[in-house]
Write an enzyme that holds these catalytic residues in place. Sequence first.
Site, PDB file in Angstrom:
ATOM      1  N   GLU A 129       0.827  -1.212   0.000  1.00  0.00           N
ATOM      2  CA  GLU A 129       0.000   0.000   0.000  1.00  0.00           C
ATOM      3  C   GLU A 129       0.859   1.259   0.000  1.00  0.00           C
ATOM      4  O   GLU A 129       0.563   2.228  -0.696  1.00  0.00           O
ATOM      5  CB  GLU A 129      -0.924   0.012   1.230  1.00  0.00           C
ATOM      6  CG  GLU A 129      -1.990  -1.081   1.223  1.00  0.00           C
ATOM      7  CD  GLU A 129      -3.126  -0.799   0.245  1.00  0.00           C
ATOM      8  OE1 GLU A 129      -3.147   0.285  -0.360  1.00  0.00           O
ATOM      9  OE2 GLU A 129      -3.998  -1.683   0.096  1.00  0.00           O
ATOM     10  N   ASP A 269      -4.438  -9.166  -8.429  1.00  0.00           N
ATOM     11  CA  ASP A 269      -4.719  -8.309  -9.591  1.00  0.00           C
ATOM     12  C   ASP A 269      -3.524  -7.554 -10.155  1.00  0.00           C
ATOM     13  O   ASP A 269      -3.178  -7.678 -11.334  1.00  0.00           O
ATOM     14  CB  ASP A 269      -5.867  -7.335  -9.283  1.00  0.00           C
ATOM     15  CG  ASP A 269      -5.724  -6.642  -7.919  1.00  0.00           C
ATOM     16  OD1 ASP A 269      -4.737  -6.896  -7.213  1.00  0.00           O
ATOM     17  OD2 ASP A 269      -6.604  -5.839  -7.568  1.00  0.00           O
ATOM     18  N   GLU A 362     -18.817  -5.190  -3.473  1.00  0.00           N
ATOM     19  CA  GLU A 362     -17.479  -5.744  -3.350  1.00  0.00           C
ATOM     20  C   GLU A 362     -17.410  -7.188  -3.860  1.00  0.00           C
ATOM     21  O   GLU A 362     -16.464  -7.580  -4.517  1.00  0.00           O
ATOM     22  CB  GLU A 362     -17.017  -5.674  -1.889  1.00  0.00           C
ATOM     23  CG  GLU A 362     -15.582  -6.103  -1.660  1.00  0.00           C
ATOM     24  CD  GLU A 362     -14.559  -5.122  -2.231  1.00  0.00           C
ATOM     25  OE1 GLU A 362     -14.953  -4.088  -2.796  1.00  0.00           O
ATOM     26  OE2 GLU A 362     -13.350  -5.394  -2.110  1.00  0.00           O
ATOM     27  N   GLU A 383     -12.188   0.964 -10.231  1.00  0.00           N
ATOM     28  CA  GLU A 383     -11.871   0.025 -11.321  1.00  0.00           C
ATOM     29  C   GLU A 383     -12.804   0.115 -12.530  1.00  0.00           C
ATOM     30  O   GLU A 383     -12.357   0.004 -13.666  1.00  0.00           O
ATOM     31  CB  GLU A 383     -11.804  -1.414 -10.790  1.00  0.00           C
ATOM     32  CG  GLU A 383     -10.520  -1.737 -10.028  1.00  0.00           C
ATOM     33  CD  GLU A 383     -10.464  -1.142  -8.624  1.00  0.00           C
ATOM     34  OE1 GLU A 383     -11.528  -0.712  -8.120  1.00  0.00           O
ATOM     35  OE2 GLU A 383      -9.369  -1.083  -8.033  1.00  0.00           O
ATOM     36  N   THR A 466      -0.893   1.160 -10.635  1.00  0.00           N
ATOM     37  CA  THR A 466      -2.152   0.575 -10.172  1.00  0.00           C
ATOM     38  C   THR A 466      -2.902   1.536  -9.256  1.00  0.00           C
ATOM     39  O   THR A 466      -4.064   1.325  -8.956  1.00  0.00           O
ATOM     40  CB  THR A 466      -1.902  -0.789  -9.486  1.00  0.00           C
ATOM     41  OG1 THR A 466      -3.159  -1.474  -9.381  1.00  0.00           O
ATOM     42  CG2 THR A 466      -1.274  -0.621  -8.116  1.00  0.00           C
TER      43      THR A 466
END
Length: 569
Positions: A129, A269, A362, A383, A466
Amino acid sequence: MAFHLLVLLYLTFFNLSMSQLDSHWAAKRRHMKEKVRQMFYHAYENYLTHAFPHDELKPLTKSFTDSLSQLGNLKLEHLPQDYNGSALTLIESLSSLVIMGNNTEFERGVLWLSENLTFDVDARINLFECNIRVLGGLISAHILATDSANRLVQGSYKNQLLTLAEDLGRRFLPSFDTPTGLPYAWINLKHGVMENETTETSTSGCGSLILEMGALSRLTGDPRYEAAALRSLRKLWSMRSSLNLLGTTLDVITGEWIEYSSGIGAGVDSFYEYLFKAFVLFGKEDYWRMFHSAYLAVQKYFRHGPWYHEADMRTGKATYWQLTSLQAFWPGLQVLVGDIPAANSSHREFVHVWEKFGVQPERYLLDHQMLHPTEKYYPLRPELAESTFYLYQATKDPWYMEVGELIVNSLNLYTKVEGGFASIRDVTTMQMEDHQHSFFLAETCKYLYLLFDDSFLVDRNYIFTTEGHPLPVLSSWHERLPETYIPTNWTFFKVQTQRRKASAMSLQVCPATTLNPIHGDQQVESACHVPDARSDHRCFSHDDCGVDAISCRHRSCSIAGYCGLWLYI
Ligand SMILES: *[C@@H]1O[C@H](CO)[C@@H](O)[C@H](O)[C@H]1NC(C)=O
Ligand SMILES: *[C@@H]1O[C@H](CO)[C@@H](O)[C@H](O)[C@H]1NC(C)=O
Ligand SMILES: *[C@@H]1O[C@H](CO)[C@@H](O)[C@H](O)[C@H]1NC(C)=O
Ligand SMILES: *[C@@H]1O[C@H](CO)[C@@H](O)[C@H](O)[C@H]1NC(C)=O
Ligand SMILES: *[C@@H]1O[C@H](CO)[C@@H](O)[C@H](O)[C@H]1NC(C)=O
Ligand SMILES: *[C@@H]1O[C@H](CO)[C@@H](O)[C@H](O)[C@H]1NC(C)=O
């Protein structure tokens, strides 16, 4: 004569209606762009008023949270005693401010951070993160501050953000000090890896560091960051199964898998995303080879029509039939690869889910056709907007703008409050949660804005991390630059660019599109991120041919001088 007249009349009529249509969509884009701008500033200014310099805004109570220490920390263990935040949302907003053209505010933020930000804090943070949000945010802002656009008042910027990024990168390095080279998921910024730290991490945690750490090495000349990230990525890849599948979680000391089931969503991902984007950014064939094998395995074992389920890496057998909101990034990646029809069909399913619930839940159980009992939230995730932006760039189909409008309207209807934008706790009741995630400013607002105004991308070639932070594709960063990235004939390319003011993105990273002059409809010319050097598929060398959209294979130049796959088969 009569025939010619008819053609002329037809063309005049046609041009008129086309230009009316064009101006309709142009007006719509201006209107929507303004709406997104207002959303961003509503989020940003509320953060400044109620939360800055803490990490994130709590929009319902108009207060703050020092959440950098909590990201990924579901059980909220080992929280710091004395940590007052790192201005996370400001760092995450910098590249969006530039894209929206607010150079004065960008400069104000850069200077504030230069003087006030420190990483010498006793806080245990999640490496993944912190890498994508803080390191990526700083590096991207540094590049934007020093590029030729001269956004900052002369002389006020002396690479302070790069110095900060390097300081942070150095603090990351001890986490890679494991027998496998796979990094610990957690590190204390001041004291390094905690005694008795958990050795469990995720595939994303080991496999999506290369863009930021590679860029840091290129900018500083210190190879350690890139080397650490690459070693970790290579080790991870070596742990794949004979089916070229990976699991979701693993142990960094033993290098063994813990969770053998994986898909394209949470925990995995960005691993796929970074293999491909690392190839674009650094030009190493190695990244392409890894990505190519991994991508084909995903399509083979996870895909079910437009959906993607999870599978066991050892057997390839389906495990969980679930649709998760993070998977919605996949069509965007497929656009970059050139698989437009597949991207389009998956994207449509995600749009249907959004329409059904009003936002993106989610987790949705495909086999039971119902929401997951506990994961009913929507934390303002980007996304779907991201994929919509890529598909619009690639196809210029105005339908995607309507999708963008749908997303913008839902966000304003369900998540906007006086103090900012709030996450949704339960999409069935639209009950809100007191949290405005920093990625709402870094990604959600940015991709929606770029959907309606891509002027930032014209004549420039960026990839987005990302977390939505742009990094320029520079020939000097390529080991051995694939010639297909650089048009062999600039005259030829300039002519095309002038005819239709396409962005560098749609010319180079995204599929090149051409407008059929007679019918006016869009044709996807080269579906791959590496376009054919010439639109008629004629080629002079193998490098002119790029990558085929359907098979994802490198194409070769035939003896007759056309791009094709036949030499390979
Ligand atoms: C955090 O803020 C509190 C209250 O203002 C202050 O007492 C403390 O010294 C600060 N801690 C750090 C590490 O800056
Ligand atoms: C830039 O951002 C600041 C702070 O939100 C705002 O007050 C200002 O109006 C913005 N300027 C432009 C040109 O949008
Ligand atoms: C650093 O932070 C202090 C306190 O918020 C502020 O007064 C000062 O202006 C900041 N420095 C810069 C360059 O913005
Ligand atoms: C680490 O774990 C061992 C065994 O569980 C325990 O005895 C020790 O106190 C722990 N050390 C720390 C610093 O928590
Ligand atoms: C996307 O799918 C829709 C519906 O199947 C179709 O009408 C449209 O032409 C497709 N667009 C592209 C670019 O494949
Ligand atoms: C580049 O392309 C243009 C337009 O097709 C052509 O006129 C020119 O001769 C080409 N230049 C080179 C160096 O091949």
